[in-house]
Design a protein around this motif. Structure first.
Motif, PDB file in Angstrom:
ATOM      1  N   PRO A  26       0.857  -1.195   0.005  1.00 35.34           N
ATOM      2  CA  PRO A  26      -0.299   0.028   0.017  1.00 35.34           C
ATOM      3  C   PRO A  26       0.771   1.376  -0.073  1.00 35.34           C
ATOM      4  CG  PRO A  26      -0.747  -1.580   1.824  1.00 35.34           C
ATOM      5  CD  PRO A  26       0.577  -2.121   1.195  1.00 35.34           C
ATOM      6  N   ARG A  27       0.392   2.174  -0.637  1.00 36.81           N
ATOM      7  CA  ARG A  27       1.205   3.556  -0.597  1.00 36.81           C
ATOM      8  C   ARG A  27       0.472   4.453   0.423  1.00 36.81           C
ATOM      9  NH1 ARG A  27      -0.129   6.186  -6.599  1.00 36.81           N
ATOM     10  NH2 ARG A  27       1.052   8.189  -5.689  1.00 36.81           N
ATOM     11  N   VAL A  28       1.233   5.433   0.718  1.00 40.17           N
ATOM     12  CA  VAL A  28       0.808   6.570   1.680  1.00 40.17           C
ATOM     13  C   VAL A  28      -0.040   7.651   0.963  1.00 40.17           C
ATOM     14  CG1 VAL A  28       1.401   8.525   3.230  1.00 40.17           C
ATOM     15  CG2 VAL A  28       2.651   6.315   3.248  1.00 40.17           C
ATOM     16  N   ARG A  29      -1.168   7.968   1.323  1.00 43.35           N
ATOM     17  CA  ARG A  29      -2.199   8.479   0.703  1.00 43.35           C
ATOM     18  C   ARG A  29      -2.714   9.843   1.471  1.00 43.35           C
ATOM     19  NH1 ARG A  29      -3.188   3.619  -1.904  1.00 43.35           N
ATOM     20  NH2 ARG A  29      -3.612   3.908  -4.308  1.00 43.35           N
ATOM     21  N   LEU A  30      -3.053  11.020   0.907  1.00 42.86           N
ATOM     22  CA  LEU A  30      -3.695  12.094   1.657  1.00 42.86           C
ATOM     23  C   LEU A  30      -5.042  11.893   1.820  1.00 42.86           C
ATOM     24  CD1 LEU A  30      -1.749  14.929  -0.410  1.00 42.86           C
ATOM     25  CD2 LEU A  30      -0.919  13.589   1.638  1.00 42.86           C
ATOM     26  N   SER A  31      -5.704  12.593   2.618  1.00 43.31           N
ATOM     27  CA  SER A  31      -7.258  12.509   2.756  1.00 43.31           C
ATOM     28  C   SER A  31      -7.724  13.243   1.679  1.00 43.31           C
ATOM     29  CB  SER A  31      -7.766  13.215   4.190  1.00 43.31           C
ATOM     30  OG  SER A  31      -7.326  14.489   4.168  1.00 43.31           O
ATOM     31  N   PRO A  32      -8.732  13.034   1.246  1.00 44.47           N
ATOM     32  CA  PRO A  32      -9.494  13.821   0.171  1.00 44.47           C
ATOM     33  C   PRO A  32      -9.546  15.532   0.768  1.00 44.47           C
ATOM     34  CG  PRO A  32     -10.815  11.846   0.569  1.00 44.47           C
ATOM     35  CD  PRO A  32      -9.625  12.037   1.872  1.00 44.47           C
ATOM     36  N   ALA A  33      -9.718  15.728   1.751  1.00 46.56           N
ATOM     37  CA  ALA A  33      -9.632  17.296   2.336  1.00 46.56           C
ATOM     38  C   ALA A  33      -8.497  17.775   2.159  1.00 46.56           C
ATOM     39  CB  ALA A  33     -10.336  17.248   3.773  1.00 46.56           C
ATOM     40  N   GLU A  34      -7.353  16.981   2.538  1.00 48.04           N
ATOM     41  CA  GLU A  34      -5.991  17.613   2.423  1.00 48.04           C
ATOM     42  C   GLU A  34      -5.691  17.908   0.942  1.00 48.04           C
ATOM     43  OE1 GLU A  34      -1.703  16.897   4.224  1.00 48.04           O
ATOM     44  OE2 GLU A  34      -2.993  15.377   4.345  1.00 48.04           O
ATOM     45  N   CYS A  35      -6.133  16.807   0.015  1.00 50.03           N
ATOM     46  CA  CYS A  35      -5.699  16.998  -1.457  1.00 50.03           C
ATOM     47  C   CYS A  35      -6.251  18.389  -2.091  1.00 50.03           C
ATOM     48  CB  CYS A  35      -6.174  15.847  -2.243  1.00 50.03           C
ATOM     49  SG  CYS A  35      -5.379  14.310  -1.927  1.00 50.03           S
ATOM     50  N   ILE A  36      -7.711  18.604  -1.695  1.00 50.29           N
ATOM     51  CA  ILE A  36      -8.312  19.734  -2.119  1.00 50.29           C
ATOM     52  C   ILE A  36      -7.884  20.877  -1.504  1.00 50.29           C
ATOM     53  CG2 ILE A  36     -10.454  20.778  -2.058  1.00 50.29           C
ATOM     54  CD1 ILE A  36     -11.875  17.941  -2.367  1.00 50.29           C
ATOM     55  N   GLU A  37      -7.480  20.866  -0.191  1.00 53.98           N
ATOM     56  CA  GLU A  37      -6.926  21.854   0.494  1.00 53.98           C
ATOM     57  C   GLU A  37      -5.462  22.460  -0.221  1.00 53.98           C
ATOM     58  OE1 GLU A  37      -6.736  25.599   2.761  1.00 53.98           O
ATOM     59  OE2 GLU A  37      -8.420  24.383   2.315  1.00 53.98           O
ATOM     60  N   LEU A  38      -4.801  21.597  -0.354  1.00 54.21           N
ATOM     61  CA  LEU A  38      -3.254  21.681  -0.682  1.00 54.21           C
ATOM     62  C   LEU A  38      -3.451  22.524  -2.173  1.00 54.21           C
ATOM     63  CD1 LEU A  38      -1.152  18.438   0.350  1.00 54.21           C
ATOM     64  CD2 LEU A  38      -0.918  20.863   1.264  1.00 54.21           C
ATOM     65  N   LEU A  86     -20.417  11.193  -2.442  1.00 56.24           N
ATOM     66  CA  LEU A  86     -19.256  11.692  -2.444  1.00 56.24           C
ATOM     67  C   LEU A  86     -18.984  13.066  -2.952  1.00 56.24           C
ATOM     68  CD1 LEU A  86     -16.439  10.940  -1.907  1.00 56.24           C
ATOM     69  CD2 LEU A  86     -16.270   9.952  -4.323  1.00 56.24           C
ATOM     70  N   LEU A  87     -19.716  13.174  -4.152  1.00 56.24           N
ATOM     71  CA  LEU A  87     -19.337  14.690  -4.818  1.00 56.24           C
ATOM     72  C   LEU A  87     -19.914  15.843  -3.875  1.00 56.24           C
ATOM     73  CD1 LEU A  87     -20.554  13.614  -8.304  1.00 56.24           C
ATOM     74  CD2 LEU A  87     -18.108  14.309  -7.562  1.00 56.24           C
ATOM     75  N   ARG A  88     -21.141  15.487  -3.223  1.00 51.68           N
ATOM     76  CA  ARG A  88     -21.643  16.539  -2.070  1.00 51.68           C
ATOM     77  C   ARG A  88     -20.525  16.884  -1.156  1.00 51.68           C
ATOM     78  NH1 ARG A  88     -26.840  14.265  -3.451  1.00 51.68           N
ATOM     79  NH2 ARG A  88     -26.340  12.815  -1.785  1.00 51.68           N
ATOM     80  N   GLU A  89     -19.973  15.695  -0.449  1.00 51.61           N
ATOM     81  CA  GLU A  89     -18.956  15.863   0.175  1.00 51.61           C
ATOM     82  C   GLU A  89     -17.633  16.725  -0.121  1.00 51.61           C
ATOM     83  OE1 GLU A  89     -16.233  12.952   3.412  1.00 51.61           O
ATOM     84  OE2 GLU A  89     -18.262  12.278   2.125  1.00 51.61           O
ATOM     85  N   LEU A  90     -17.385  16.198  -1.228  1.00 50.25           N
ATOM     86  CA  LEU A  90     -16.014  16.705  -1.937  1.00 50.25           C
ATOM     87  C   LEU A  90     -16.437  18.199  -2.215  1.00 50.25           C
ATOM     88  CD1 LEU A  90     -14.600  13.953  -4.277  1.00 50.25           C
ATOM     89  CD2 LEU A  90     -13.975  14.531  -1.594  1.00 50.25           C
ATOM     90  N   LYS A  91     -17.573  18.567  -2.625  1.00 47.69           N
ATOM     91  CA  LYS A  91     -17.845  19.703  -3.108  1.00 47.69           C
ATOM     92  C   LYS A  91     -17.866  20.685  -1.926  1.00 47.69           C
ATOM     93  CE  LYS A  91     -20.846  23.188  -5.830  1.00 47.69           C
ATOM     94  NZ  LYS A  91     -22.158  23.261  -6.581  1.00 47.69           N
ATOM     95  N   GLU A  92     -18.308  20.407  -0.957  1.00 48.81           N
ATOM     96  CA  GLU A  92     -18.177  20.989   0.350  1.00 48.81           C
ATOM     97  C   GLU A  92     -16.639  21.487   0.930  1.00 48.81           C
ATOM     98  OE1 GLU A  92     -20.431  19.210   3.483  1.00 48.81           O
ATOM     99  OE2 GLU A  92     -22.501  19.736   2.472  1.00 48.81           O
ATOM    100  N   MET A  93     -15.878  20.656   0.494  1.00 46.15           N
ATOM    101  CA  MET A  93     -14.580  20.832   0.813  1.00 46.15           C
ATOM    102  C   MET A  93     -13.823  21.581  -0.326  1.00 46.15           C
ATOM    103  SD  MET A  93     -13.263  16.546   1.407  1.00 46.15           S
ATOM    104  CE  MET A  93     -14.114  15.611   2.457  1.00 46.15           C
ATOM    105  N   GLY A  94     -14.330  22.065  -1.306  1.00 45.99           N
ATOM    106  CA  GLY A  94     -14.005  22.796  -2.390  1.00 45.99           C
ATOM    107  C   GLY A  94     -13.706  22.324  -3.830  1.00 45.99           C
ATOM    108  N   LEU A  95     -14.232  21.243  -4.013  1.00 45.07           N
ATOM    109  CA  LEU A  95     -14.206  20.606  -5.366  1.00 45.07           C
ATOM    110  C   LEU A  95     -14.587  21.407  -6.435  1.00 45.07           C
ATOM    111  CD1 LEU A  95     -12.972  17.803  -6.668  1.00 45.07           C
ATOM    112  CD2 LEU A  95     -15.679  17.334  -6.734  1.00 45.07           C
TER     113      LEU A  95
END
Length: 275
Positions: free
Chosen positions: A165-177, A203-212
């Protein structure tokens, strides 16, 4: 109509063309707008943008980040500003984890009885960023598998014998960075996630709230009926539809650069692209 491709990879991650060669291939295909979206690195962006300028192609800086999820969840970032910011610092740590992972995969392969070393893989990469396709090429060259697909299916893909397994960022961290770097975050190839319509909407609703900002609706990974579904979904959720082939050179045989779209397909000014 114009040809664009907002999802491509170079030898700076797991593609087979250098950033400059990628631009030459795009020019031969008459691509109007091109983005380099290497995995977890902006190393090739400067050379890529310079080559685009000389070739008369509108170049767009980009990146593809892998997010933590029980399925494939990749976030593309467009119009990012490479430099000594939070994104680059986080990417440096990810690259260290990648080196450790490559060594662990080779160790696992040796435990399975395959004669393969990290040094051989590094030699295969010829100075490029080492990734699983380079390990696959060594396996092919030594006769352990017949082709790239076989290497991943038997040894390198998630759930295969030598998968680490690879180290991955959280979806929120990806979007914020991506946003901190001045870019816009876009969900890559939703068809790769294997989600039914309702879980994808959630998922899209959640990601959009994060800034997608958008979703890659037109993709070489998608069937025509999926493209239609994703275009409708993006429109209903107020997300911009984007288009990219996920071009990797001969690491993804049969995929050609470029997707035809109308000139008004995207708000190009937001991406600082002048058509």
């Amino acid at each position: 109509m114009i040809l664009i491709d907002l999802h491509t990879h170079s030898t700076c991650s797991d593609g087979t063309l250098s950033p400059e060669a990628l631009v030459r291939a795009a020019k031969a295909r008459k691509i109007s707008v091109l983005s380099l979206t290497d995995h977890d690195t902006t190393e090739g962006v400067s050379k890529f943008l310079s080559a685009c300028s000389h070739a008369g192609i509108r170049g767009l800086s980009g990146i593809e980040l892998s997010a933590e999820a029980p399925y494939t969840l990749h976030i593309l970032g467009y119009n990012i500003t490479p430099g000594n910011g939070p994104l680059e610092k986080r990417l440096a740590r990810l690259r260290e984890h990648r080196k450790d992972r490559n060594a662990a995969i080779c160790k696992r392969l040796r435990e399975l009885g395959l004669d393969i070393t990290l040094e051989e893989v590094q030699e295969e990469a010829k100075g490029d960023v080492v990734a699983r396709p380079h390990i696959a090429r060594v396996l092919i060259r030594k006769g352990y598998v017949q082709d790239m697909a076989g290497a991943f299916r038997v040894y390198l893909a998630d759930g295969a014998a030598a998968y680490i397994p690879r180290v991955r960022l959280s979806p929120a961290e990806c979007i914020e960075l991506i946003r901190q770097s001045g870019g816009v975050p876009v969900l890559a190839h939703p068809g790769q996630m294997g989600l039914a319509e309702e879980p994808l909407k959630a998922l899209l609703r959640e990601l959009k709230e994060m800034g997608l900002w958008g979703m890659e609706c037109l993709s070489s990974h998608h069937r025509y009926e999926e493209i239609y579904q994703y275009l409708k979904l993006a429109d209903s959720m107020g997300l911009f539809a984007t288009a990219g082939t996920d071009f990797h050179g001969w690491n993804r045989p049969g995929v050609q650069l470029g997707i035809p779209v109308g000139e008004d397909f995207l708000p190009w000014a937001r991406l600082q692209v002048a058509l």
